[in-house]
Scaffold this motif. Structure first.
Motif, mmCIF file in Angstrom:
data_model
loop_
_atom_site.group_PDB
_atom_site.id
_atom_site.type_symbol
_atom_site.label_atom_id
_atom_site.label_comp_id
_atom_site.label_asym_id
_atom_site.label_seq_id
_atom_site.Cartn_x
_atom_site.Cartn_y
_atom_site.Cartn_z
ATOM 1 N N THR A 2 0.808 -1.255 0.042
ATOM 2 C CA THR A 2 -0.118 -0.093 0.091
ATOM 3 C C THR A 2 0.827 1.413 0.030
ATOM 4 O OG1 THR A 2 -1.917 0.944 1.024
ATOM 5 C CG2 THR A 2 -0.031 0.219 2.542
ATOM 6 N N GLU A 3 0.164 2.572 0.015
ATOM 7 C CA GLU A 3 1.026 3.684 -0.021
ATOM 8 C C GLU A 3 0.644 4.355 1.126
ATOM 9 O OE1 GLU A 3 1.074 4.307 -4.895
ATOM 10 O OE2 GLU A 3 0.001 5.831 -3.475
ATOM 11 N N THR A 4 1.851 5.175 1.423
ATOM 12 C CA THR A 4 1.749 6.190 2.637
ATOM 13 C C THR A 4 0.514 6.734 2.812
ATOM 14 O OG1 THR A 4 4.369 6.091 2.891
ATOM 15 C CG2 THR A 4 2.945 7.937 3.681
ATOM 16 N N SER A 38 1.459 0.449 20.260
ATOM 17 C CA SER A 38 -0.112 0.706 19.807
ATOM 18 C C SER A 38 -0.154 1.873 18.976
ATOM 19 C CB SER A 38 -1.007 0.600 20.762
ATOM 20 O OG SER A 38 -0.555 1.651 21.885
ATOM 21 N N ASP A 39 0.884 2.934 19.218
ATOM 22 C CA ASP A 39 0.531 4.150 18.277
ATOM 23 C C ASP A 39 0.576 3.822 16.702
ATOM 24 O OD1 ASP A 39 2.671 6.264 20.259
ATOM 25 O OD2 ASP A 39 0.796 5.368 20.747
ATOM 26 N N GLY A 40 -0.515 4.585 16.304
ATOM 27 C CA GLY A 40 -0.805 4.447 14.928
ATOM 28 C C GLY A 40 -1.589 3.118 14.522
ATOM 29 N N TYR A 41 -2.048 2.287 15.489
ATOM 30 C CA TYR A 41 -3.082 1.453 15.211
ATOM 31 C C TYR A 41 -4.423 1.450 16.030
ATOM 32 C CZ TYR A 41 1.457 -0.897 13.832
ATOM 33 O OH TYR A 41 2.537 -1.086 13.024
ATOM 34 N N SER A 42 -5.308 0.926 15.687
ATOM 35 C CA SER A 42 -6.736 0.654 16.322
ATOM 36 C C SER A 42 -7.187 -0.601 15.830
ATOM 37 C CB SER A 42 -7.505 1.840 15.977
ATOM 38 O OG SER A 42 -8.165 1.503 14.431
ATOM 39 N N VAL A 43 -7.935 -1.395 16.898
ATOM 40 C CA VAL A 43 -8.288 -2.527 16.682
ATOM 41 C C VAL A 43 -10.026 -2.527 17.208
ATOM 42 C CG1 VAL A 43 -6.432 -3.782 17.182
ATOM 43 C CG2 VAL A 43 -8.059 -3.083 19.056
ATOM 44 N N SER A 44 -10.764 -3.690 16.574
ATOM 45 C CA SER A 44 -12.032 -3.729 16.950
ATOM 46 C C SER A 44 -12.360 -5.288 17.007
ATOM 47 C CB SER A 44 -12.709 -3.032 15.871
ATOM 48 O OG SER A 44 -12.751 -3.746 14.725
ATOM 49 N N GLN A 88 5.692 1.334 9.420
ATOM 50 C CA GLN A 88 4.378 0.436 9.847
ATOM 51 C C GLN A 88 4.766 -0.771 8.666
ATOM 52 O OE1 GLN A 88 1.185 2.913 9.805
ATOM 53 N NE2 GLN A 88 0.872 2.285 11.939
ATOM 54 N N THR A 89 5.728 -0.905 7.821
ATOM 55 C CA THR A 89 5.983 -2.199 6.966
ATOM 56 C C THR A 89 6.587 -3.087 7.892
ATOM 57 O OG1 THR A 89 6.547 -0.777 5.145
ATOM 58 C CG2 THR A 89 7.755 -2.904 5.354
ATOM 59 N N SER A 90 5.956 -4.208 8.051
ATOM 60 C CA SER A 90 6.050 -5.329 8.919
ATOM 61 C C SER A 90 5.598 -6.586 8.550
ATOM 62 C CB SER A 90 5.897 -4.842 10.495
ATOM 63 O OG SER A 90 6.356 -5.801 11.197
ATOM 64 N N LEU A 125 3.082 -6.667 5.274
ATOM 65 C CA LEU A 125 2.702 -5.482 4.738
ATOM 66 C C LEU A 125 3.792 -4.701 4.456
ATOM 67 C CD1 LEU A 125 0.175 -3.361 4.553
ATOM 68 C CD2 LEU A 125 0.613 -2.898 6.973
ATOM 69 N N THR A 126 3.533 -4.090 3.162
ATOM 70 C CA THR A 126 4.458 -3.167 2.813
ATOM 71 C C THR A 126 3.975 -1.866 2.561
ATOM 72 O OG1 THR A 126 5.846 -4.914 1.944
ATOM 73 C CG2 THR A 126 6.461 -2.624 1.116
ATOM 74 N N VAL A 127 4.601 -0.785 3.106
ATOM 75 C CA VAL A 127 4.050 0.614 2.873
ATOM 76 C C VAL A 127 4.973 1.324 2.166
ATOM 77 C CG1 VAL A 127 2.831 2.730 3.999
ATOM 78 C CG2 VAL A 127 2.787 0.387 5.155
ATOM 79 N N LEU A 128 4.623 1.848 1.075
ATOM 80 C CA LEU A 128 5.865 2.664 0.085
ATOM 81 C C LEU A 128 5.541 4.102 0.186
ATOM 82 C CD1 LEU A 128 5.065 0.522 -3.406
ATOM 83 C CD2 LEU A 128 6.838 0.125 -1.577
#
Lengths: 116, 113
Positions: free
Chosen positions: B13-15, B61-67, B85-87, B110-113
């Protein structure tokens, strides 16, 4: 702060030789202790666990680990490694959170290479 | 394999774009976890859940949310993805057997470009 240390980043062992992977933890009480293995591109598989009782625990694939309270260690051993044991190994500790919900804390892993 | 699946298995995905990762279990376990795995860091806990609509933060947890609206599904959302967050993301469930061991899903790269 509580922590888990795996001092060896990478270990190379000859096939058929014995293996010992080290794990030390920093924690005020006896935690639950685990070893996981991860083959390349795969998820983590539980090898063995310790939570009480006999301090020498047997796991899958011929692995064993010994809990030594005096040394805060939980080292993983195998008497004779096979080429298929090449993988990354993670030690993990369960620490009790404020809400009583156990959280798993991992060491940084030891990568095991097997040479013929 | 404790009946855990993750989707997608790979994503690029992209930034700045939102991303949602799904973890699905078939065995009705109460506790579910999201971890990220990065070289030199092992696995680090992002968020976890101890029941439907009950979640708590982990160490990163910064930058992430869950449900968690159903017992079987635990979603991880990156509201605005960043390259950091590429990981590889792993979901896990916790059993109720003595020792409370966790079992892991196959992971999402996940790759964030």
């Amino acid at each position: 702060a509580q922590s888990v240390t795996q001092p060896d980043i990478h270990i190379t062992v000859s096939e058929g030789a014995s293996l010992e992977l080290r794990c030390n933890y920093s924690y005020g009480a006896t935690p639950y202790l685990f070893w996981y293995v991860q083959s390349p591109g795969q998820g983590l598989q539980l090898l063995l666990k310790y939570f009480s009782g006999d301090t020498l625990v047997q796991g899958i694939k011929g692995f064993e680990a010994e809990f030594k309270r005096s040394q805060s260690s939980f080292n993983l051993r195998k008497p004779s490694v096979h080429w298929s044991d090449a993988a990354e190994y993670f030690c993990a500790v369960v620490l009790l959170s404020n809400f009583g919900n156990e959280k798993l804390t991992f060491g940084t892993g030891t990568r095991l290479t097997i040479i013929p | 394999d404790a009946g855990i699946t993750q989707s997608p298995r790979h994503k690029v995905t992209e930034t700045g774009t939102p991303v949602t990762l799904r973890c699905h279990q078939t065995e009705n376990h109460r506790y579910m976890y999201w971890y990220r795995q990065d070289p030199g860091h092992g696995l680090r806990l992002i968020h976890y859940s101890y029941g439907v609509k009950d979640t708590d933060k982990g160490e990163v947890s910064d930058g992430y949310s869950v449900s968690r609206s159903k017992t079987e599904d635990f979603l991880l959302t990156l509201e605005s993805a960043t390259s950091s967050q590429t990981s590889v993301y792993f979901c896990a469930i916790r059993t109720d057997t003595p020792g409370n061991e966790q079992f892991f899903g196959p992971g999402t790269r996940l790759t964030v470009l």
